[in-house]
Design a protein around this motif. Structure first.
Motif, PDB file in Angstrom:
ATOM      1  N   ILE A   1       0.852  -1.184   0.000  1.00  0.00           N
ATOM      2  CA  ILE A   1       0.000   0.000   0.000  1.00  0.00           C
ATOM      3  C   ILE A   1       0.886   1.231   0.000  1.00  0.00           C
ATOM      4  O   ILE A   1       1.736   1.394   0.881  1.00  0.00           O
ATOM      5  N   VAL A   2       0.718   2.044  -0.996  1.00  0.00           N
ATOM      6  CA  VAL A   2       1.512   3.270  -1.087  1.00  0.00           C
ATOM      7  C   VAL A   2       0.619   4.439  -0.700  1.00  0.00           C
ATOM      8  O   VAL A   2      -0.465   4.604  -1.254  1.00  0.00           O
ATOM      9  N   VAL A   3       1.068   5.192   0.275  1.00  0.00           N
ATOM     10  CA  VAL A   3       0.275   6.317   0.745  1.00  0.00           C
ATOM     11  C   VAL A   3       0.900   7.606   0.254  1.00  0.00           C
ATOM     12  O   VAL A   3       2.105   7.810   0.384  1.00  0.00           O
ATOM     13  N   VAL A   4       0.083   8.464  -0.317  1.00  0.00           N
ATOM     14  CA  VAL A   4       0.555   9.772  -0.775  1.00  0.00           C
ATOM     15  C   VAL A   4      -0.191  10.843   0.009  1.00  0.00           C
ATOM     16  O   VAL A   4      -1.420  10.844   0.040  1.00  0.00           O
ATOM     17  N   ASN A   5       0.552  11.702   0.644  1.00  0.00           N
ATOM     18  CA  ASN A   5      -0.079  12.810   1.354  1.00  0.00           C
ATOM     19  C   ASN A   5      -0.151  14.011   0.425  1.00  0.00           C
ATOM     20  O   ASN A   5       0.796  14.779   0.306  1.00  0.00           O
ATOM     21  N   GLY A   6      -1.258  14.137  -0.234  1.00  0.00           N
ATOM     22  CA  GLY A   6      -1.399  15.170  -1.264  1.00  0.00           C
ATOM     23  C   GLY A   6      -1.272  16.571  -0.735  1.00  0.00           C
ATOM     24  O   GLY A   6      -0.978  17.499  -1.478  1.00  0.00           O
ATOM     25  N   TYR A   7      -1.476  16.736   0.560  1.00  0.00           N
ATOM     26  CA  TYR A   7      -1.466  18.075   1.138  1.00  0.00           C
ATOM     27  C   TYR A   7      -0.062  18.545   1.492  1.00  0.00           C
ATOM     28  O   TYR A   7       0.129  19.699   1.840  1.00  0.00           O
ATOM     29  N   THR A   8       0.919  17.654   1.434  1.00  0.00           N
ATOM     30  CA  THR A   8       2.268  18.054   1.843  1.00  0.00           C
ATOM     31  C   THR A   8       2.752  19.184   0.950  1.00  0.00           C
ATOM     32  O   THR A   8       2.683  19.078  -0.265  1.00  0.00           O
ATOM     33  N   PRO A   9       3.261  20.245   1.530  1.00  0.00           N
ATOM     34  CA  PRO A   9       3.708  21.368   0.698  1.00  0.00           C
ATOM     35  C   PRO A   9       4.798  20.918  -0.266  1.00  0.00           C
ATOM     36  O   PRO A   9       5.697  20.164   0.115  1.00  0.00           O
ATOM     37  N   GLY A  10       4.679  21.352  -1.492  1.00  0.00           N
ATOM     38  CA  GLY A  10       5.717  21.061  -2.464  1.00  0.00           C
ATOM     39  C   GLY A  10       5.683  19.666  -3.030  1.00  0.00           C
ATOM     40  O   GLY A  10       6.640  19.239  -3.664  1.00  0.00           O
TER      41      GLY A  10
ATOM     42  N   ASP B   1       7.526  12.888  -6.920  1.00  0.00           N
ATOM     43  CA  ASP B   1       7.653  12.212  -5.626  1.00  0.00           C
ATOM     44  C   ASP B   1       6.789  10.946  -5.602  1.00  0.00           C
ATOM     45  O   ASP B   1       7.213   9.892  -5.130  1.00  0.00           O
ATOM     46  N   ILE B   2       5.579  11.115  -6.108  1.00  0.00           N
ATOM     47  CA  ILE B   2       4.663   9.977  -6.112  1.00  0.00           C
ATOM     48  C   ILE B   2       5.230   8.857  -6.963  1.00  0.00           C
ATOM     49  O   ILE B   2       5.298   7.696  -6.543  1.00  0.00           O
ATOM     50  N   LEU B   3       5.679   9.231  -8.156  1.00  0.00           N
ATOM     51  CA  LEU B   3       6.161   8.204  -9.082  1.00  0.00           C
ATOM     52  C   LEU B   3       7.415   7.529  -8.561  1.00  0.00           C
ATOM     53  O   LEU B   3       7.592   6.316  -8.736  1.00  0.00           O
ATOM     54  N   ASN B   4       8.277   8.296  -7.927  1.00  0.00           N
ATOM     55  CA  ASN B   4       9.488   7.687  -7.382  1.00  0.00           C
ATOM     56  C   ASN B   4       9.154   6.639  -6.342  1.00  0.00           C
ATOM     57  O   ASN B   4       9.741   5.558  -6.313  1.00  0.00           O
TER      58      ASN B   4
ATOM     59  N   HIS C   1      -4.281  10.999  -0.119  1.00  0.00           N
ATOM     60  CA  HIS C   1      -5.018  11.940   0.712  1.00  0.00           C
ATOM     61  C   HIS C   1      -5.092  13.261  -0.023  1.00  0.00           C
ATOM     62  O   HIS C   1      -4.094  13.733  -0.564  1.00  0.00           O
ATOM     63  N   SER C   2      -6.243  13.864  -0.030  1.00  0.00           N
ATOM     64  CA  SER C   2      -6.459  15.161  -0.668  1.00  0.00           C
ATOM     65  C   SER C   2      -6.024  15.137  -2.127  1.00  0.00           C
ATOM     66  O   SER C   2      -5.081  15.801  -2.530  1.00  0.00           O
TER      67      SER C   2
ATOM     68  N   ASN D   1      -1.659  21.104  -4.864  1.00  0.00           N
ATOM     69  CA  ASN D   1      -0.456  20.482  -5.421  1.00  0.00           C
ATOM     70  C   ASN D   1      -0.752  19.612  -6.639  1.00  0.00           C
ATOM     71  O   ASN D   1       0.075  19.472  -7.521  1.00  0.00           O
ATOM     72  N   LEU D   2      -1.901  18.995  -6.604  1.00  0.00           N
ATOM     73  CA  LEU D   2      -2.191  17.976  -7.617  1.00  0.00           C
ATOM     74  C   LEU D   2      -3.267  18.424  -8.591  1.00  0.00           C
ATOM     75  O   LEU D   2      -3.814  17.622  -9.326  1.00  0.00           O
ATOM     76  N   ARG D   3      -3.585  19.711  -8.578  1.00  0.00           N
ATOM     77  CA  ARG D   3      -4.759  20.133  -9.344  1.00  0.00           C
ATOM     78  C   ARG D   3      -4.515  20.289 -10.830  1.00  0.00           C
ATOM     79  O   ARG D   3      -5.449  20.384 -11.591  1.00  0.00           O
TER      80      ARG D   3
END
Lengths: 662, 580
Positions: free
Chosen positions: B269-278, B283-286, B328-329, B334-336
């Motif tokens: 399970i890979v968790v991505v915190n979409g709200y993290t600044p920057g 980062d996600i792909l890595n 998350h988010s 960041n992801l918009r």
């Protein structure tokens, strides 16, 4: 972890395997069985849909494939051979995928297909880069050693920029590729100037790289008219037409209806799905998803669906039988039987689990049989419409929705159709009977039609000498010769006398045919909701479907903030007994209080006054700093939800952005 | 007088039949009471009335009363019951001779007639009624007219109440709140000390006990009951999108943990915190690549290529594990970008990847076009949790940006102290010198300031300055310091100087303080052995500039000046004390 950008959860294996799940109780015990039942039911359905969909596109895919094959052989053309595929709004990626399959399967490694979509890049460089990467990367995993060769050849010359088509050219030479197919997935979304540029560039390379273009067009070929003239000159186009989306929907629906699946979808659900499909342009995939979700919900949420898998008594807990006994349709049935035959038959059903199990399974089968007959009746109606002059063939989906809601029998359309039957001349009547009898399932239902057909044949055989077909008495068309309006009555009687004996016999026969159909429809087009145990095999709930596929997030958030009691169900914020919305109260969550104050204000809000009001509502006696913290939190939440934004108009003001319920 | 009328109400209840809709009446009466009740608070109603009716104006009053009854009321009066009531009252009046009763009778009649009489007329009566007692000398010949003239404004004032009529449909409410002239807000400003700093905020929020904790918990348990359903949905190839008010982070994390515990194949399970600044797609792909791609080959550096590689290896690699991606988010800033969403959708569309995403904003479906939506294959679930966005939101910063005060964080005293703590001795000494010099300059400033004021005074009026100031703050919020804006900063001293007496000291007011001349500062620093060369000096200063604590700019004469920004004068003094 919460401040990390991305991480892998649970890489360490020492985590205790916690099994939260306690032994399932009650109706939930049958979930594994139901799940299995779901899987068989849905798999059957899905396979049917897939084969049908493949058929829908098959012809076009075939055409495009031959077109591509020809392009391989015929490379002399200066222009880029181009296929323009019209496939309606529906993403049509199924067709593209099939084409891709064809391209890569035939002579693999000698042809490449690259799918470009508009978001691949916003300038020529990016597009080229994407194109080159995708074209060269595709098979790199399969033959590793060749990869090295490419690298070595490339390193000989000067290092090329990554958007240089020379790379692709080298690649083509190395691998001896015969064709590079470039498919533009969403042609309309491309900037046409950019597309023109790209095409021109590809045109220049045509002599070295064997390009073929495919344009996927959702709207109209006119979309390509605005390509630049020089770009157009590079293209040699051919048009392909994929089945329009509406037809595909119809086809899929027909498959769903006629696939002899154990689960039936109700009128309400189907009409809602169809409405969404036509209102918002959705792909076929969405329709399939909707149906799949309906299956999932039916088997997950309705414990009684386990009966459709004909289980054994010991597999089920007694609650299931209790539940089956308390179904409304069963109750009405019991009441009816009690009135007719007395309690003997029923006692066994009420006390013996095995008895009820067999009864339910039998009931479901019987109900499904009835519904299957109904579908046959729908087909008959469509055949009639086909055969009758001046009637349009109605879509199976509309008929299905009407039939499932039990209203089809009374519709004026059907009645007028039966009246029309009485008027048809003999040639049409023969065709009509034949086509009706050709339908599987109808011949058994209407045995009478056989004899009618026989009679009709004998009648016609006597009529051999005349080329004119027999006329019906009821057909007004036979009075076309009347010229005077005054003596209408007289002429009418003349008309009747003019009819031959055969015609009279034929008219009587037509009356029988019409009656036969009428009886048949009355028999088959029952209201499915009256069937025993219809709750089990007909799924007709709009609720999870609507929420799950068409969410209303804005409404949910506004509601949560405006009347938090709806969600929290707390005692403190309960609205007044008169059903009005709860008024502002300090007991409500702080952000909700702030939101309601926000709702009351105009388009500019003075932060200071808002703070004062907030403080007043929350209670002046509380710790000011704490209230402030809550106030700030509320403000931050409203801002992040996009409800307010900073403004430069006045100091310490914020702008209101969202009005509730709009 | 308002009190009076209320008292009259009370009397009504005694003298009139029980069906009097006194409740409604009292509301009507209550409004004027609130508006001008302060003036008559002390006067007891009874005595007031006595005084009023013992005045010589009593006669006129009577006349007016008669007038009132005859033209308007009788004309409109079609109720037999009321007619009889009136005659009764007249009898009463004659027999009693008490004017108070007349007054009450009239009131009672109005109350009775309220539902029948048109609103307009009702108001008229109301107004007159309110006016009459306080107008002892009103002439008997034109009583109603004058009464109307005087009474009108009051009625109008009632209309102007800020609260809209209740139960307006949403669109009507929108137009009501956006009507011209509706937008009158006060000029109050929020005192800067009221807003909490990070430290205070976290202290207060940490100690705050939510009275709804148990309800929120119950809500969460309710959502948890759907876990099994969600798992089923995921296994059937759908992706999940959770929306609704409140942070869904904890809920989803819990779900993810359960998912990994339940799964037979120990899926990753890979968790991505979409709200993290920057956070960027890279980062996600890595992170994904680490999970998916087993070979030690060098990964492509380009983001699209990396994505292609990941998808390819998922497709071709026979023993590639399928995994779950938790975002998350998903709709965070960041992801918009459409490109990012398209890439995420491509990931989600792959059969080996299940996506669980949460969306916070109310309009998130607008992020996706048909193709993207199709790839996402989302099932949406309303998971309103009412949990605070503890991690997702930097509350203090958000509010500061919202109110255009983001300087507080970067330049505030706390911030400066924090930065200083991490710097070497030399730097701290330099800063001390700078602060001391700046304060000394400020002390000697008045003469200099006046010239500035003269220079700035003609430029803008106060209001404009205010707007400019706000815009500067906005810019600061965005973290941009374009040279063109610097010019405006220069004008800021004028504002702060002029507003010294203003009750609200804006946090960035200090930015207007006169800077220390660069040369002077350098020499001072050399004198105190803080640095030995200019290069050294520059390096030290750069550290502060990077933290946006100090700012260097050229003044009118072209000499370079260095000033501490974003810290108020008192705060500067406090800083100096700490440093010395």
């Amino acid at each position: 972890m919460e401040y990390e950008k991305a991480y892998v959860l649970g890489t360490d294996d020492d985590r205790p395997a916690k099994r939260r799940r306690i032994e399932a109780k009650g109706l939930h015990t049958s979930w594994p069985h139901r799940r299995q039942a779901y899987q068989t039911a849905w798999k059957q359905q899905r396979d049917a849909i897939e084969t049908r969909l493949a058929d829908v596109d098959a012809a076009t895919v075939e055409d495009v494939s031959t077109f591509l094959d020809e392009a391989v052989v015929n490379t002399r053309s200066e222009r880029i051979p181009t296929g323009i595929i019209l496939q309606g709004a529906d993403g049509g990626s199924t067709a593209l995928n099939q084409i891709r399959k064809h391209v890569t399967s035939m002579q693999r490694a000698r042809r490449r297909m690259v799918v470009l979509s508009a978001n691949a890049g916003s300038n020529l460089k990016a597009l080229l880069k994407a194109l080159i990467i995708r074209a060269t990367l595709q098979q790199s995993g399969i033959d590793e050693d060749e990869e090295d060769d490419v690298q070595s050849t490339r390193s000989k010359g000067p290092r090329l920029l990554n958007y240089d088509l020379q790379i692709l050219c080298d690649h083509v030479c190395d691998r001896k590729l015969e064709q590079i197919v470039i498919a533009f997935e969403d042609t309309e979304a491309f900037d046409l100037d950019l597309l023109s540029e790209l095409i021109e560039l590809l045109g220049y390379w045509k002599d070295r790289i064997p390009f073929v273009c495919l344009f996927n067009i959702a709207t109209d070929v006119d979309a390509l008219q605005r390509l630049s003239r020089s770009a157009m000159k590079c293209l040699d186009g051919k048009l392909f037409d994929v089945a329009p989306s509406g037809e595909a929907v119809e086809q899929v629906l027909e498959t769903i209806i006629t696939s002899k699946s154990s689960l039936w979808l109700g009128a309400g659900l189907i009409s809602m799905v169809l409405e969404r499909q036509s209102d918002y342009i959705q792909s076929i995939g969405t329709l399939v998803d909707s149906v799949q979700y309906a299956y999932m919900s039916a088997y997950y949420a309705n414990a009684l669906s386990v009966f459709m898998a004909s289980p054994h008594t010991r597999e089920l807990s007694t609650t299931h039988f209790e539940a089956a006994r308390s179904l409304p349709s069963f109750r009405t049935w019991v009441l009816r039987i009690l009135g007719e035959r007395g309690p003997e038959d029923i006692k066994d059903l009420l006390h013996n689990d095995k008895g009820i199990l067999d009864f339910v399974v039998g009931g479901i089968e019987a109900g499904q049989g009835v519904l299957n007959k109904m579908i046959v009746a729908l087909k008959v109606i469509r055949k009639l419409q086909e055969a009758l002059p001046n009637t349009t063939k109605s879509a199976l989906s509309t008929l299905y929705v009407q039939a499932m809601s039990g209203k089809l029998l009374g519709t004026p359309a059907l009645r007028s159709q039966l009246l029309l039957v009485k008027k048809v001349p003999s040639d049409i009547a023969v065709a009509l009977l034949e086509s009706a009898l050709s339908i599987e399932g109808f011949e058994s239902a209407a045995r009478a039609s056989d004899s009618v057909q026989q009679e009709l044949k004998t009648l016609l055989s006597k009529q051999k000498d005349s080329t004119q077909p027999l006329r019906s008495e009821d057909d007004i068309k036979n009075a076309t010769l009347r010229t005077t309006v005054v003596a209408q009555k007289v002429e009418l009687s003349k008309q009747k006398s003019a009819l031959s004996e055969q015609d009279k016999a034929y008219t009587a026969l037509l009356g029988r045919i019409s009656n036969m159909f009428q009886d048949y429809f009355a028999d088959t087009l029952i209201n499915p909701k009256d069937l025993l145990f219809n709750e089990i095999f007909i799924y007709d709930h709009k609720s999870p479907y609507r929420e799950v596929f068409t969410p209303r997030p804005r409404h949910a958030i506004e509601r949560a903030l405006a009347s938090p009691h709806d969600y929290l169900d707390c005692d403190c914020c309960a609205p007044g007994h008169d059903g009005e919305e709860a008024t502002l109260a300090s007991t409500q969550p702080p952000s909700a209080v702030l939101y309601q104050l926000y709702l009351e204000s105009g388009n500019l809000i003075n932060a200071s006054d808002l703070w004062q009001a907030f403080q007043a509502v929350m209670g002046d006696d509380k710790d000011e700093a704490e209230t402030m913290a809550l106030f700030q939190r509320g403000l931050a939440e409203l801002r992040s939800l996009g409800m307010m934004k900073p403004t430069r108009k006045r100091a310490d003001h914020v702008a209101k952005v969202m009005w509730r319920g709009l | 007088m308002a009190k009076r009328s209320r008292d009259g109400d009370g009397k009504d209840e005694e003298s009139t039949p029980p069906e009097t809709p006194s409740g409604r009446k009292s509301i009507l009466r209550g409004t004027p009471n609130k508006l001008n009740g302060i003036a008559t608070v002390d006067a007891t109603p009874k005595s007031l009335r006595k005084v009023l009716f013992s005045t010589p104006a009593k006669h006129g009053e009577d006349d007016e009363d008669d007038d009132n009854v005859t033209p308007t009321t009788t004309r409109n009066d079609r109720s037999a019951r009321r007619k009889s009531q009136r005659t009764l009252q007249h009898v009463d009046e004659a027999s009693d001779g008490e004017n108070a009763i007349v007054q009450d009778g009239r009131l009672a009649q109005q109350i009775l007639g309220e539902d029948a009489v048109s609103e307009d007329e009702d108001e008229d009566d109301d107004d007159e009624d309110g006016i009459t007692p306080s107008e002892p000398q009103s002439g008997p010949d034109t009583p109603s007219k004058s009464g109307k003239l005087r009474g009108r404004p009051k009625g109008r004032r009632r209309e102007r109440t800020p609260s809209p009529p209740p139960d307006l449909p949403p669109h009507e409410l929108y137009f009501f709140q956006n009507r011209t002239g509706a937008n009158k807000t006060s000029t109050n400003t929020l005192p800067s000390h009221v807003l909490l700093s990070h430290e205070d905020y976290f202290a207060k929020i940490g100690s705050y006990k939510d009275p709804h904790a148990s309800d929120i918990d119950r809500l969460k348990r309710l959502h948890k009951r759907a876990f099994e359903q969600w798992m089923f949905e995921l296994e059937e190839g759908f992706n999940l999108c959770l929306y609704g008010y409140g942070s869904k982070r904890l809920l989803v994390n819990e779900f993810a943990e359960e998912l990994s515990a339940e799964a037979q194949d120990k899926r990753k399970i890979v968790v991505v915190n979409g709200y993290t600044p920057g956070l960027a797609m890279k980062d996600i792909l890595n992170t994904l690549a680490r999970v998916v791609i087993k070979s030690k080959l060098k990964l492509p550096t380009q983001v699209p290529a990396l994505l292609d590689e990941i998808l390819r290896s998922l497709t071709t690699d026979a023993n590639a594990m399928s995994f779950t991606l938790v975002v998350h988010s998903l709709d965070h800033q960041n992801l918009r970008k459409p490109a990012v969403q398209a890439m995420l959708a491509r990931l989600a569309g792959h059969p080996a990847i299940s996506l669980i995403a949460t969306c916070d904003s109310p309009l998130f479906p607008l992020l996706w076009d048909t193709a993207t939506t199709r790839q996402y294959r989302f099932l949406y679930h309303d998971t309103t949790t009412f949990e605070p966005y503890r991690v997702e939101l930097d509350v203090v910063e958000e509010v500061n940006t919202l109110l255009g005060r983001s300087r507080r964080r970067v330049g505030g005293k706390d911030g400066v102290a924090f930065v200083l703590k991490s710097l070497p001795e030399n730097a701290r000494n330099l800063f001390r010198i700078l602060v001391a010099e700046q304060l000394a300059l400020a002390d000697a400033a008045p003469a200099g300031l006046s010239s500035h004021a003269a220079f700035g005074g003609g430029q803008d009026d106060d209001d404009d300055e205010e707007v400019l100031g706000a815009s500067d703050d906005d810019l600061a919020a965005a973290g941009q310091h374009t040279p063109s804006r610097r010019g405006r900063h220069k004008r800021a001293p004028v504002k702060s100087a002029k507003k010294v007496a203003a009750p609200v000291v804006r946090p960035n007011a200090a930015q207007g303080m006169e800077g220390v001349e660069y040369r002077t500062l350098y020499h001072k620093a050399v004198e105190e052995f803080v640095c030995s060369s200019e290069l050294n000096f520059r390096t030290l200063l750069k550290e502060f500039v990077d933290h946006q604590i100090i700012e260097s700019r050229k003044d009118v004469a072209g000499t370079e000046r260095v000033a501490v920004t974003g810290v108020g004068r008192e705060e500067l003094e406090g800083l100096l004390e700490e440093l010395v």
